[in-house]
Design a protein around this motif. Structure first.
Motif, PDB file in Angstrom:
ATOM      1  N   UNK A 194       0.854  -1.187   0.000  1.00  0.00           N
ATOM      2  CA  UNK A 194       0.000   0.000   0.000  1.00  0.00           C
ATOM      3  C   UNK A 194       0.884   1.228   0.000  1.00  0.00           C
ATOM      4  N   UNK A 195       0.329   2.347  -0.460  1.00  0.00           N
ATOM      5  CA  UNK A 195       1.059   3.609  -0.456  1.00  0.00           C
ATOM      6  C   UNK A 195       0.110   4.735  -0.070  1.00  0.00           C
ATOM      7  N   UNK A 196       0.639   5.719   0.629  1.00  0.00           N
ATOM      8  CA  UNK A 196      -0.129   6.916   0.960  1.00  0.00           C
ATOM      9  C   UNK A 196      -0.067   7.827  -0.254  1.00  0.00           C
ATOM     10  N   UNK A 197      -1.236   8.167  -0.807  1.00  0.00           N
ATOM     11  CA  UNK A 197      -1.257   8.978  -2.023  1.00  0.00           C
ATOM     12  C   UNK A 197      -1.543  10.449  -1.751  1.00  0.00           C
ATOM     13  N   UNK A 198      -2.326  10.748  -0.726  1.00  0.00           N
ATOM     14  CA  UNK A 198      -2.614  12.143  -0.367  1.00  0.00           C
ATOM     15  C   UNK A 198      -3.246  12.161   1.007  1.00  0.00           C
ATOM     16  N   UNK A 199      -3.578  13.344   1.466  1.00  0.00           N
ATOM     17  CA  UNK A 199      -4.269  13.508   2.747  1.00  0.00           C
ATOM     18  C   UNK A 199      -5.609  14.181   2.509  1.00  0.00           C
ATOM     19  N   UNK A 200      -6.563  13.909   3.410  1.00  0.00           N
ATOM     20  CA  UNK A 200      -7.915  14.447   3.269  1.00  0.00           C
ATOM     21  C   UNK A 200      -8.422  14.878   4.639  1.00  0.00           C
ATOM     22  N   UNK A 201      -9.179  15.962   4.668  1.00  0.00           N
ATOM     23  CA  UNK A 201      -9.826  16.401   5.905  1.00  0.00           C
ATOM     24  C   UNK A 201     -11.121  15.620   6.087  1.00  0.00           C
ATOM     25  N   UNK A 202     -11.348  15.142   7.315  1.00  0.00           N
ATOM     26  CA  UNK A 202     -12.568  14.397   7.643  1.00  0.00           C
ATOM     27  C   UNK A 202     -13.207  15.033   8.870  1.00  0.00           C
ATOM     28  N   UNK A 203     -14.489  14.744   9.073  1.00  0.00           N
ATOM     29  CA  UNK A 203     -15.216  15.387  10.166  1.00  0.00           C
ATOM     30  C   UNK A 203     -14.886  14.806  11.535  1.00  0.00           C
ATOM     31  N   UNK A 204     -14.409  13.586  11.588  1.00  0.00           N
ATOM     32  CA  UNK A 204     -14.186  12.934  12.872  1.00  0.00           C
ATOM     33  C   UNK A 204     -12.786  13.144  13.445  1.00  0.00           C
ATOM     34  N   UNK A 205     -11.970  13.975  12.797  1.00  0.00           N
ATOM     35  CA  UNK A 205     -10.611  14.212  13.282  1.00  0.00           C
ATOM     36  C   UNK A 205     -10.183  15.635  12.933  1.00  0.00           C
ATOM     37  N   UNK A 206      -9.380  16.241  13.812  1.00  0.00           N
ATOM     38  CA  UNK A 206      -8.924  17.609  13.576  1.00  0.00           C
ATOM     39  C   UNK A 206      -7.821  17.693  12.525  1.00  0.00           C
ATOM     40  N   UNK A 207      -7.004  16.675  12.457  1.00  0.00           N
ATOM     41  CA  UNK A 207      -5.906  16.665  11.497  1.00  0.00           C
ATOM     42  C   UNK A 207      -6.311  15.898  10.241  1.00  0.00           C
ATOM     43  N   UNK A 208      -5.675  16.174   9.122  1.00  0.00           N
ATOM     44  CA  UNK A 208      -5.970  15.411   7.906  1.00  0.00           C
ATOM     45  C   UNK A 208      -5.558  13.943   8.077  1.00  0.00           C
ATOM     46  N   UNK A 209      -6.277  13.051   7.439  1.00  0.00           N
ATOM     47  CA  UNK A 209      -5.958  11.628   7.491  1.00  0.00           C
ATOM     48  C   UNK A 209      -5.398  11.192   6.137  1.00  0.00           C
ATOM     49  N   UNK A 210      -4.625  10.134   6.153  1.00  0.00           N
ATOM     50  CA  UNK A 210      -3.989   9.639   4.930  1.00  0.00           C
ATOM     51  C   UNK A 210      -4.981   8.856   4.093  1.00  0.00           C
ATOM     52  N   UNK A 211      -4.848   8.986   2.787  1.00  0.00           N
ATOM     53  CA  UNK A 211      -5.595   8.171   1.842  1.00  0.00           C
ATOM     54  C   UNK A 211      -4.621   7.151   1.257  1.00  0.00           C
ATOM     55  N   UNK A 212      -5.044   5.910   1.196  1.00  0.00           N
ATOM     56  CA  UNK A 212      -4.186   4.821   0.737  1.00  0.00           C
ATOM     57  C   UNK A 212      -4.607   4.325  -0.626  1.00  0.00           C
ATOM     58  N   UNK A 213      -3.654   3.746  -1.339  1.00  0.00           N
ATOM     59  CA  UNK A 213      -3.914   3.124  -2.633  1.00  0.00           C
ATOM     60  C   UNK A 213      -3.034   1.901  -2.741  1.00  0.00           C
ATOM     61  N   UNK A 214      -3.496   0.882  -3.476  1.00  0.00           N
ATOM     62  CA  UNK A 214      -2.609  -0.254  -3.732  1.00  0.00           C
ATOM     63  C   UNK A 214      -1.364   0.236  -4.466  1.00  0.00           C
ATOM     64  N   UNK A 215      -0.254  -0.399  -4.239  1.00  0.00           N
ATOM     65  CA  UNK A 215       1.014   0.070  -4.800  1.00  0.00           C
ATOM     66  C   UNK A 215       0.984   0.094  -6.326  1.00  0.00           C
ATOM     67  N   UNK A 216       0.258  -0.828  -6.945  1.00  0.00           N
ATOM     68  CA  UNK A 216       0.183  -0.842  -8.406  1.00  0.00           C
ATOM     69  C   UNK A 216      -0.576   0.375  -8.922  1.00  0.00           C
TER      70      UNK A 216
END
Length: 80
Positions: A54-76
Motif C-alpha cells: 500500500x502507499x499513501x497517495x494524499x491527505x484528506x480532511x474528515x469530520x471525525x478528526x482535527x488533522x488530515x488523514x492519509x488516503x491509501x492506494x494499492x502500490x500498483x
C-alpha cells in the motif's frame, strides 16, 4: 518471511475496491469495508506500507478528526 494472512488479504481487496482516481480510502474506511477491527487494521496497514503493498497517495480532511488523514492506494495503482 511469513505469507500474508487473511487480514492483509481483506484489506488489500478493500483497497482495490475503494480506490478511485480522485479519492483513496482512509484507514477507517478500509477497516469498515474489510470487516476488520480498527487496531488490527492500523497495525496491518502500517506493515503493508512498509512492505510496499500500500502507499499513501494524499491527505484528506474528515469530520471525525482535527488533522488530515492519509488516503491509501494499492502500490500498483499508486505507481500509475
Amino acid at each position: 518471511m511469513r505469507p500474508g494472512g487473511e487480514i492483509r488479504a481483506a484489506l488489500l481487496k478493500a483497497a482495490h475496491e475503494l480506490h478511485t482516481a480522485s479519492q483513496g480510502p482512509t484507514l477507517q474506511e478500509l477497516a469498515a469495508k474489510a470487516c476488520v477491527g480498527l487496531s488490527a487494521a492500523n497495525m496491518t496497514v502500517r506493515n503493508m506500507c512498509r512492505a510496499g503493498h500500500l502507499a499513501v497517495v494524499r491527505e484528506r480532511r474528515v469530520s471525525y478528526r482535527n488533522r488530515p488523514v492519509a488516503e491509501y492506494a494499492p502500490a500498483t495503482a499508486a505507481a500509475a
